[in-house]
Write an enzyme that holds these catalytic residues in place. Structure first.
Site, PDB file in Angstrom:
ATOM      1  CD  GLU A 135      46.026  40.380  37.274  1.00 40.81           C
ATOM      2  OE1 GLU A 135      47.090  40.015  36.731  1.00 40.81           O
ATOM      3  OE2 GLU A 135      45.791  40.271  38.493  1.00 40.81           O
ATOM      4  CG  HIS A 166      44.995  47.124  42.203  1.00 42.41           C
ATOM      5  ND1 HIS A 166      43.883  46.695  42.904  1.00 42.41           N
ATOM      6  CD2 HIS A 166      45.258  46.149  41.309  1.00 42.41           C
ATOM      7  CE1 HIS A 166      43.491  45.527  42.451  1.00 42.41           C
ATOM      8  NE2 HIS A 166      44.310  45.158  41.477  1.00 42.41           N
TER       9      HIS A 166
END
Length: 204
Positions: free
Chosen positions: A84, A11
């Site tokens: 994550e 990202h």
């Protein structure tokens, strides 16, 4: 069926990235720079003609993924396993704060040993294995010869790639950290993949 290549895309930048804060699974949005990074990278990745886009459900990843969807017409599928590493109660802390409070963690980190990210978080190996499993499933569900883009997060993606390349956790320091909005290209091969390119970035 198996995809011919998997494009692993981190990202764009968030305010917490810029401040060096642990994000983990906190849902921190892209900042203005991160959105520009995502748009610039999407232009480049669109040229690879992706057949499928799968993203972590955290907004910084899904917003990045939707920039590619707008350019390709390929819808974004959400996959929570691409999140994550869970850093538990370290969320929002800086490296300096974590290292000061947990010098044993700092020592393990730089020695290439694994360690749990707070008492309530994951180890690096746990996060990497979770993401690697997701990437294996995504690749195996792809049509033969297809290109799949998987959008996720820097640390967990890096460890997952190490595992998919047939290496152990200690090798995660061999690969440099993934830049915001960078993409890497892998060729699936069962549980032993090939790394075709790494940490590609576009001018933003």
């Amino acid at each position: 069926m198996t995809a011919a290549r998997v494009v692993v895309w981190r990202h764009g930048e968030t305010a917490w990235n810029a401040e060096g804060r642990y994000q983990g699974q906190a849902d921190v949005a892209l900042n203005a720079k991160g959105l520009e990074q995502a748009r610039a990278a999407a232009e480049r990745i669109a040229a690879l003609r992706p057949d499928r886009i799968v993203s972590s459900d955290l907004s910084r990843a899904s917003t990045t993924a939707h920039e590619l969807a707008r350019r390709t017409g390929v819808r974004v599928e959400l996959e929570p396993r691409l999140q994550e590493i869970n850093v538990g109660d370290w969320v929002g802390m800086t490296n300096a704060e974590v290292f000061a409070a947990h010098p044993d963690f700092a020592e393990a980190l730089w020695a290439g040993r694994d360690a749990r990210r707070s008492a309530t978080g994951e180890t690096g190996a746990q996060a990497g294995a979770r993401v690697a499993e997701a990437l294996l499933d995504i690749a195996e569900a792809g049509a033969d010869g297809s290109t799949v883009v998987a959008v996720g997060h820097g640390f967990a993606l890096r460890v997952a790639m190490v595992f998919l390349l047939g290496l152990d956790y200690a090798h995660n320091l061999t690969l440099g950290g993934l830049w915001n909005a960078s993409w890497s290209v892998l060729q699936p091969g069962g549980e032993s993949w090939r790394l075709l390119s790494y940490n590609n970035v576009a001018d933003a």
